[in-house]
Design a protein around this motif. Sequence first.
Motif, PDB file in Angstrom:
ATOM      1  N   ALA A  18       0.739  -1.247   0.128  1.00 10.82           N
ATOM      2  CA  ALA A  18      -0.079  -0.081   0.174  1.00 10.82           C
ATOM      3  C   ALA A  18       1.007   1.326  -0.006  1.00 10.82           C
ATOM      4  O   ALA A  18       0.722   2.288  -0.712  1.00 10.82           O
ATOM      5  CB  ALA A  18      -1.018   0.059   1.313  1.00 10.82           C
ATOM      6  N   ILE A  19       1.895   1.180   0.792  1.00 14.31           N
ATOM      7  CA  ILE A  19       2.903   2.463   0.812  1.00 14.31           C
ATOM      8  C   ILE A  19       3.508   2.619  -0.804  1.00 14.31           C
ATOM      9  O   ILE A  19       3.610   3.660  -1.028  1.00 14.31           O
ATOM     10  CB  ILE A  19       4.025   2.255   1.734  1.00 14.31           C
ATOM     11  CG1 ILE A  19       3.120   2.398   3.334  1.00 14.31           C
ATOM     12  CG2 ILE A  19       4.909   3.349   1.876  1.00 14.31           C
ATOM     13  CD1 ILE A  19       3.976   1.897   4.670  1.00 14.31           C
ATOM     14  N   ILE A  20       4.018   1.477  -1.066  1.00 11.69           N
ATOM     15  CA  ILE A  20       4.501   1.618  -2.536  1.00 11.69           C
ATOM     16  C   ILE A  20       3.741   2.151  -3.538  1.00 11.69           C
ATOM     17  O   ILE A  20       4.021   2.998  -4.440  1.00 11.69           O
ATOM     18  CB  ILE A  20       4.936   0.160  -2.969  1.00 11.69           C
ATOM     19  CG1 ILE A  20       6.180  -0.538  -2.231  1.00 11.69           C
ATOM     20  CG2 ILE A  20       5.377   0.284  -4.585  1.00 11.69           C
ATOM     21  CD1 ILE A  20       6.500  -1.713  -2.619  1.00 11.69           C
ATOM     22  N   ASP A  21       2.285   1.706  -3.640  1.00 12.96           N
ATOM     23  CA  ASP A  21       1.397   2.123  -4.232  1.00 12.96           C
ATOM     24  C   ASP A  21       1.051   3.780  -4.223  1.00 12.96           C
ATOM     25  O   ASP A  21       0.923   4.526  -5.156  1.00 12.96           O
ATOM     26  CB  ASP A  21      -0.009   1.320  -4.099  1.00 12.96           C
ATOM     27  CG  ASP A  21      -0.546   0.832  -5.718  1.00 12.96           C
ATOM     28  OD1 ASP A  21       0.418   0.848  -6.567  1.00 12.96           O
ATOM     29  OD2 ASP A  21      -1.628   0.075  -5.513  1.00 12.96           O
ATOM     30  N   SER A  22       1.071   4.017  -2.963  1.00 15.91           N
ATOM     31  CA  SER A  22       0.785   5.396  -2.534  1.00 15.91           C
ATOM     32  C   SER A  22       2.080   6.518  -3.323  1.00 15.91           C
ATOM     33  O   SER A  22       1.867   7.488  -3.465  1.00 15.91           O
ATOM     34  CB  SER A  22       0.511   5.786  -1.098  1.00 15.91           C
ATOM     35  OG  SER A  22       1.907   5.725  -0.252  1.00 15.91           O
ATOM     36  N   ILE A  23       3.175   5.980  -3.001  1.00 18.85           N
ATOM     37  CA  ILE A  23       4.355   6.717  -3.689  1.00 18.85           C
ATOM     38  C   ILE A  23       4.205   6.779  -5.026  1.00 18.85           C
ATOM     39  O   ILE A  23       4.336   7.851  -5.850  1.00 18.85           O
ATOM     40  CB  ILE A  23       5.618   6.169  -3.267  1.00 18.85           C
ATOM     41  CG1 ILE A  23       5.786   6.275  -1.779  1.00 18.85           C
ATOM     42  CG2 ILE A  23       6.633   6.852  -4.015  1.00 18.85           C
ATOM     43  CD1 ILE A  23       6.851   5.596  -1.228  1.00 18.85           C
ATOM     44  N   ILE A  24       3.883   5.557  -5.580  1.00 15.69           N
ATOM     45  CA  ILE A  24       3.861   5.425  -7.304  1.00 15.69           C
ATOM     46  C   ILE A  24       2.462   6.326  -7.610  1.00 15.69           C
ATOM     47  O   ILE A  24       2.853   7.091  -8.831  1.00 15.69           O
ATOM     48  CB  ILE A  24       3.610   3.958  -7.632  1.00 15.69           C
ATOM     49  CG1 ILE A  24       4.855   3.389  -7.589  1.00 15.69           C
ATOM     50  CG2 ILE A  24       3.178   3.865  -9.232  1.00 15.69           C
ATOM     51  CD1 ILE A  24       4.681   1.801  -7.670  1.00 15.69           C
ATOM     52  N   GLY A  25       1.548   6.485  -7.070  1.00 17.17           N
ATOM     53  CA  GLY A  25       0.456   7.212  -7.301  1.00 17.17           C
ATOM     54  C   GLY A  25       0.629   8.612  -7.114  1.00 17.17           C
ATOM     55  O   GLY A  25       0.486   9.519  -7.982  1.00 17.17           O
ATOM     56  N   ALA A  26       1.469   9.240  -6.046  1.00 22.10           N
ATOM     57  CA  ALA A  26       2.089  10.792  -5.872  1.00 22.10           C
ATOM     58  C   ALA A  26       2.808  11.032  -7.295  1.00 22.10           C
ATOM     59  O   ALA A  26       3.032  12.163  -7.691  1.00 22.10           O
ATOM     60  CB  ALA A  26       2.752  10.836  -4.536  1.00 22.10           C
ATOM     61  N   LEU A  27       3.805   9.967  -7.643  1.00 21.23           N
ATOM     62  CA  LEU A  27       4.512  10.359  -8.770  1.00 21.23           C
ATOM     63  C   LEU A  27       3.789  10.163 -10.026  1.00 21.23           C
ATOM     64  O   LEU A  27       4.326  10.874 -11.105  1.00 21.23           O
ATOM     65  CB  LEU A  27       5.845   9.245  -8.722  1.00 21.23           C
ATOM     66  CG  LEU A  27       6.669   9.293  -7.566  1.00 21.23           C
ATOM     67  CD1 LEU A  27       7.585   7.899  -7.817  1.00 21.23           C
ATOM     68  CD2 LEU A  27       7.594  10.582  -7.694  1.00 21.23           C
TER      69      LEU A  27
END
Length: 158
Positions: free
Chosen positions: A43-52
Amino acid sequence: MRIGLGYDSHRLVAGRRLIIGGVEIPYEKGLLGHSDGDVLTHAIIDSIIGALGKGDIGGFFPDTDPKFKDASSIDLLKEIAGLARKEGYEVIWVDSTVIAESPRLSPYMDKMKEAISGTGIGRDRINIKAKTNEKMGFTGRGEGIEAQAVCLLGRAQG
């Protein structure tokens, strides 16, 4: 600044280790996944990818690629945190929630923060909460565990 939202869920099954937030938690079941199934880290990985603005975790670490079979999700997070830095951003804040009826996660929260901070995200920039689903839905029935995360990225200073 940019904000990203992440979510992940995995089924609990016998014969797997339970890894959440990079920490192995003693339990009779583990999370089924192509990698280690670490819902919080995913979930944290996805949140960073989403912010990028770069899609989602499957675009970077497809479950069809044997290279990621049983991969450490902490290693994958380290790669994505490095990508954010390469793109000129730093993680300002991560707020996350793990939803599970059991096991009780509070005894492992500090270890989770420590493991996640080893990826280059400051320990003081990580918040982790644990909730039950009040016996409702697949998590409430103990069939799986889910996690949500939101990430705030800011332009790197210097």
